[in-house]
Design an enzyme around this catalytic site. Structure first.
Site, short mmCIF file in Angstrom:
data_model
loop_
_atom_site.label_atom_id
_atom_site.label_comp_id
_atom_site.label_asym_id
_atom_site.label_seq_id
_atom_site.Cartn_x
_atom_site.Cartn_y
_atom_site.Cartn_z
CD1 TRP A 41 -23.29 12.52 34.15
CD2 TRP A 41 -24.22 14.56 34.72
NE1 TRP A 41 -24.34 13.27 33.37
CE2 TRP A 41 -24.98 14.28 33.73
CE3 TRP A 41 -24.56 15.34 35.67
CZ2 TRP A 41 -26.16 14.78 33.36
CZ3 TRP A 41 -25.87 16.04 35.40
CH2 TRP A 41 -26.39 15.84 33.80
CG ASP B 116 -25.66 9.52 39.60
OD1 ASP B 116 -26.50 8.95 38.56
OD2 ASP B 116 -25.54 10.25 38.36
CE LYS C 168 -29.40 10.34 31.30
NZ LYS C 168 -28.62 11.10 32.59
C1 LIG Z 1 -28.49 12.23 33.31
C2 LIG Z 1 -27.49 12.14 34.24
C3 LIG Z 1 -27.68 13.26 36.16
C4 LIG Z 1 -28.74 13.83 35.65
O1 LIG Z 1 -30.20 14.17 35.49
P1 LIG Z 1 -31.37 14.65 35.38
O2 LIG Z 1 -32.40 14.29 35.88
O3 LIG Z 1 -31.19 15.88 34.54
O4 LIG Z 1 -31.30 15.49 36.94
C5 LIG Z 1 -26.97 12.87 36.53
N1 LIG Z 1 -26.19 11.28 36.91
C6 LIG Z 1 -26.04 11.14 35.64
C7 LIG Z 1 -25.15 10.14 35.85
C8 LIG Z 1 -26.45 11.57 34.17
O5 LIG Z 1 -26.46 10.52 33.37
#
Ligand SMILES: *Cc1c(COP(=O)(O)O)cnc(C)c1O
Length: 356
Positions: free
Chosen positions: A99, A166, A190
């Site tokens: 990521w 993030d 999540k």
């Molecule tokens: C799942 C995830 C993403 C991607 O998320 P999307 O909504 O599918 O773009 C980005 N960063 C982290 C840390 C993630 O767990």
């Protein structure tokens, strides 16, 4: 059979969220209409948006001067929106896996990127330490929880520049010092809601400092000025998010969630560390994620991987297959997962081990 949902994302939601969402799909706020068919400009939905934003501010103790947005495009769109809006000359990024990589790739389209440290040498199974963030950067970006590798940074770093994080896979699992950040973003799927909304916490005076033109929809200011209602927002995920936020508040907020999450993770890591056949992929306890617990069978039992997944599924356990870049198993212990599910997994591991 009762299912124990360990999927990494989309992932388990609280029964409260599922039940209230299901009810609203039939009749939303006594309107006689489904949440799927009401105007986002209706007073009933405006109330949902207002309350969801207010609850995010309350739960994360967000100081004045920040906006809370719910946008589409996933966390992945933020990889580009962040540098589009904030990167004038140079930004610093911490490389802790896939990521982070994707975020770095987009940032490079807008300016210089300094990677302050990477854990690539060991397939990202640890968090780099003792790096320095230069002071002449527009911001420092890092990923709080590395969903794929099961590593996590649970303390807001002390750096001299503003930060962007993030927090897709661990938001609402601990108190955060929001004042240290210009932007916090997280895909909803999540720890909050079904896929389709991304939560963005943006500091008002982080905006407006880059000289480039920003397309309307990619400009945070567009959405901040309109209370996240510039265009049609993801109505259903926002409704579900509100239910989860209400639940978090009801049970005692993010401090309580953290307490529960720590207890769940401690129990599972304990079972792995004391096992004859399983081992954790992240060795340093300090770096271990309490959201995604990654483990493998020791080399001498490696060929039993599929057998364990099949055995676990007879106990109702789903979603424990590890990400293809790590292998083995990954048990995601998001906020909505009850301790009971951890107990079932630990019991299944012991039973499997005893048969080997
Ligand atoms: C799942 C995830 C993403 C991607 O998320 P999307 O909504 O599918 O773009 C980005 N960063 C982290 C840390 C993630 O767990």
């Amino acid at each position: 059979m009762k299912k124990h949902n360990f999927y990494a994302g989309p992932s388990i939601l609280t029964p409260y969220t599922i039940k209230n969402t299901a009810d609203a799909v039939i009749d939303f706020a006594n309107t006689g209409l489904s949440i799927l068919e009401v105007s986002h400009r209706s007073k009933e939905f405006q109330a949902v948006m207002d309350e969801a934003q207010a609850l995010v501010k309350e739960l994360l103790d967000i100081p004045a001067g920040y906006h809370v947005l719910f946008l589409g495009g996933g966390a992945s769109l933020q990889f580009a929106m962040v540098p589009y809006n904030l990167l004038q000359t140079k930004a610093a990024y911490l490389d802790t896996g896939v990521w982070a990589h994707k975020a770095i790739k987009e940032a490079k389209l807008f300016g210089d990127v300094e990677i302050v440290a990477t854990s690539e040498d060991k397939n990202y199974n640890y968090i780099p330490k003792n790096y320095t963030v230069p002071e002449d950067v527009d911001y420092f970006h890092y990923t709080t929880n590395n969903t794929i590798y099961g590593t996590e940074i649970r303390k807001d770093p002390d750096v001299k520049v503003r930060m962007v994080a993030d927090m897709s896979s661990d938001i609402f699992s601990r108190p955060v010092d929001v004042s240290k950040y210009d932007i916090i973003y997280a895909g909803a799927q999540k720890n909050l809601a079904p896929a389709g909304a991304t939560i963005i916490i943006v500091r008002e005076d982080a905006l407006g400092h880059v000289t480039r033109q920003i397309p309307t929809m990619l400009n945070y200011k567009t959405h901040a000025d309109k209370g996240s209602m510039f265009n049609t927002p993801p109505v259903l995920p926002i409704f579900s998010a509100l239910q989860t936020l209400k639940y978090y508040k009801e049970v005692g907020g993010v401090k309580e969630m953290e307490k529960r999450d720590l207890a769940k993770a401690a129990k599972l890591y304990e079972a792995i560390d004391s096992s004859r056949v399983f081992e954790a992929t992240v060795k340093d306890h300090e770096d271990r994620s309490i959201m995604n617990v990654c483990f493998v069978l020791k080399p001498e039992y490696a060929e039993m991987e599929k057998a364990f997944i099949d055995f676990a599924s007879t106990k109702g356990i789903v979603g424990i297959k590890g990400h293809r870049s790590v292998g083995g198993f990954r048990a995601s212990l998001y906020n909505a997962l009850p301790m009971e599910s951890v107990d079932v997994l630990v019991a299944a591991m012991k039973e499997f081990e005893n048969k080997l």
